[in-house]
Design a protein around this motif. Structure first.
Motif, short mmCIF file in Angstrom:
data_model
loop_
_atom_site.label_atom_id
_atom_site.label_comp_id
_atom_site.label_asym_id
_atom_site.label_seq_id
_atom_site.Cartn_x
_atom_site.Cartn_y
_atom_site.Cartn_z
N UNK A 132 0.73 -1.37 -0.10
CA UNK A 132 -0.05 0.10 -0.15
C UNK A 132 0.84 1.28 -0.12
N UNK A 133 1.98 1.43 0.47
CA UNK A 133 2.93 2.49 0.82
C UNK A 133 3.29 2.89 -0.66
N UNK A 134 3.61 1.77 -1.39
CA UNK A 134 4.09 2.15 -2.67
C UNK A 134 2.82 2.69 -3.63
N UNK A 135 1.76 2.32 -3.48
CA UNK A 135 0.66 2.89 -4.45
C UNK A 135 0.47 4.53 -3.77
N UNK A 136 0.56 4.33 -2.66
CA UNK A 136 0.61 5.82 -1.96
C UNK A 136 1.56 6.84 -2.70
N UNK A 137 2.60 6.14 -2.74
CA UNK A 137 3.84 6.85 -3.24
C UNK A 137 3.55 7.59 -4.68
N UNK A 138 3.16 6.39 -5.39
CA UNK A 138 2.82 6.58 -6.88
C UNK A 138 1.63 7.68 -7.19
N UNK A 139 0.67 7.47 -6.35
CA UNK A 139 -0.61 8.36 -6.33
C UNK A 139 -0.10 9.76 -5.95
N UNK A 140 0.79 10.13 -5.00
CA UNK A 140 1.10 11.26 -4.70
C UNK A 140 2.00 12.02 -5.80
N UNK A 141 2.83 11.22 -6.31
CA UNK A 141 3.79 11.53 -7.56
C UNK A 141 2.72 12.27 -8.56
N UNK A 142 1.55 11.65 -8.96
CA UNK A 142 0.91 12.15 -9.98
C UNK A 142 0.10 13.24 -9.45
N UNK A 143 -0.11 13.56 -8.23
CA UNK A 143 -0.81 14.71 -7.77
C UNK A 143 -2.12 14.04 -7.32
N UNK A 144 -2.12 12.91 -6.72
CA UNK A 144 -3.26 12.35 -6.22
C UNK A 144 -3.03 12.16 -4.65
N UNK A 145 -3.52 13.14 -3.73
CA UNK A 145 -3.00 13.04 -2.51
C UNK A 145 -3.65 12.06 -1.52
N UNK A 146 -3.50 10.86 -1.45
CA UNK A 146 -4.07 10.09 -0.47
C UNK A 146 -3.16 9.60 0.51
N UNK A 147 -3.78 9.87 1.84
CA UNK A 147 -2.92 9.53 2.79
C UNK A 147 -2.94 8.26 3.50
N UNK A 163 -3.45 22.58 -12.83
CA UNK A 163 -4.54 21.72 -12.83
C UNK A 163 -4.31 20.83 -11.64
N UNK A 164 -5.36 20.52 -10.76
CA UNK A 164 -5.18 19.69 -9.63
C UNK A 164 -6.23 18.98 -9.52
N UNK A 165 -6.14 17.75 -8.76
CA UNK A 165 -7.56 17.09 -8.52
C UNK A 165 -7.80 17.33 -6.95
N UNK A 166 -8.77 17.67 -6.72
CA UNK A 166 -9.42 17.68 -5.24
C UNK A 166 -10.19 16.37 -4.81
N UNK A 167 -9.55 15.69 -4.02
CA UNK A 167 -10.22 14.58 -3.40
C UNK A 167 -11.14 14.83 -2.05
N UNK A 168 -12.05 14.05 -2.01
CA UNK A 168 -12.78 13.98 -0.78
C UNK A 168 -12.24 13.51 0.44
N UNK A 169 -12.60 14.00 1.46
CA UNK A 169 -11.95 13.78 2.81
C UNK A 169 -12.75 11.94 3.24
N UNK A 170 -13.69 11.82 2.55
CA UNK A 170 -14.33 10.55 2.98
C UNK A 170 -13.95 9.22 2.14
N UNK A 171 -13.63 9.55 0.81
CA UNK A 171 -13.38 8.41 0.00
C UNK A 171 -11.97 8.88 -0.89
N UNK A 172 -10.99 9.16 -0.58
CA UNK A 172 -9.88 9.76 -1.25
C UNK A 172 -9.34 8.61 -2.27
N UNK A 173 -9.24 7.49 -1.78
CA UNK A 173 -8.85 6.44 -2.64
C UNK A 173 -9.85 6.06 -3.75
N UNK A 174 -11.07 6.08 -3.57
CA UNK A 174 -11.76 5.85 -4.50
C UNK A 174 -12.11 7.07 -5.73
N UNK A 175 -11.66 8.20 -5.11
CA UNK A 175 -11.97 9.55 -5.93
C UNK A 175 -10.62 9.29 -6.77
#
Length: 184
Positions: free
Chosen positions: A39-54, A110-122
């Motif tokens: 999961x940490x690797x997925x989070x790293x990839x998402x952050x690198x693309x501007x999709x900030x999932x914690x 351009x950025x993507x704003x993810x919701x607080x409730x379902x950031x990964x699904x977003x």
């Protein structure tokens, strides 16, 4: 995680959904290499693309890998002029519909704003939506699989003559050219 994202992942594909499919390398080789190993690797990839999932759970990683493989299979079918599997198309459509990310222009970018409730699904919804636009849009005839040895990665051929053969000249194209020089 302090890993340098460029040492772990290929980030050179201009299509976000295809960049996501490149988290498996050497797909057509003897041993494809999985880069989303936890999961940490997925989070790293998402952050690198501007999709900030914690936070990414193991179940979230499983969902992401399922989406990635559906994108790859549909993309490969489109590239070869075949009919995509209906289950893979359903995965793309369902995942795209489940996301609630909002596009935003922030300081000229351009950025993507993810919701607080379902950031990964977003985030997955953004990836699926990108795939739907490319694979079902006017450029779908330019979707190709890389001809590089072992690669088979997806890319959008934007060359004028539509005769590009490699996902990236810097990686697969150079490997082929070096191999040709070595045989001379």
């Amino acid at each position: 995680m302090t890993e340098d994202v460029r040492r772990v992942f290929r980030m050179d594909n201009e299509v976000l959904a295809f960049r996501f499919t490149a988290t498996v390398s050497d797909r057509a080789g003897a041993q494809p290499r999985e880069r989303l190993t936890d999961p940490a690797r997925l989070r790293l990839w998402l952050r690198a693309t501007g999709l900030y999932v914690t936070d990414v759970s193991p179940a979230g990683l499983k969902d992401a890998v399922e989406l990635r493989e559906a994108i790859y299979r549909v993309g490969s079918a489109v590239a070869t002029g075949e009919q995509p599997d209906s289950g893979d198309v359903r995965t793309l459509n369902t995942t795209a519909a489940a996301g609630h990310a909002k596009a935003a222009l922030e300081q000229g970018r351009a950025e993507w704003r993810l919701t607080d409730t379902t950031p990964l699904a977003d985030a997955l919804g953004v990836l699926a939506t990108d795939a739907v636009h490319v694979l079902g849009g006017p450029d779908r005839g330019r979707v190709k699989n890389c001809a590089g040895p072992g690669c088979a990665g997806l890319y959008l051929d934007t060359s004028r003559a539509a005769n590009r053969r490699w996902c990236s000249m810097n990686t697969c194209g150079n490997k082929v050219k070096k191999a040709r020089l070595a045989t001379r």
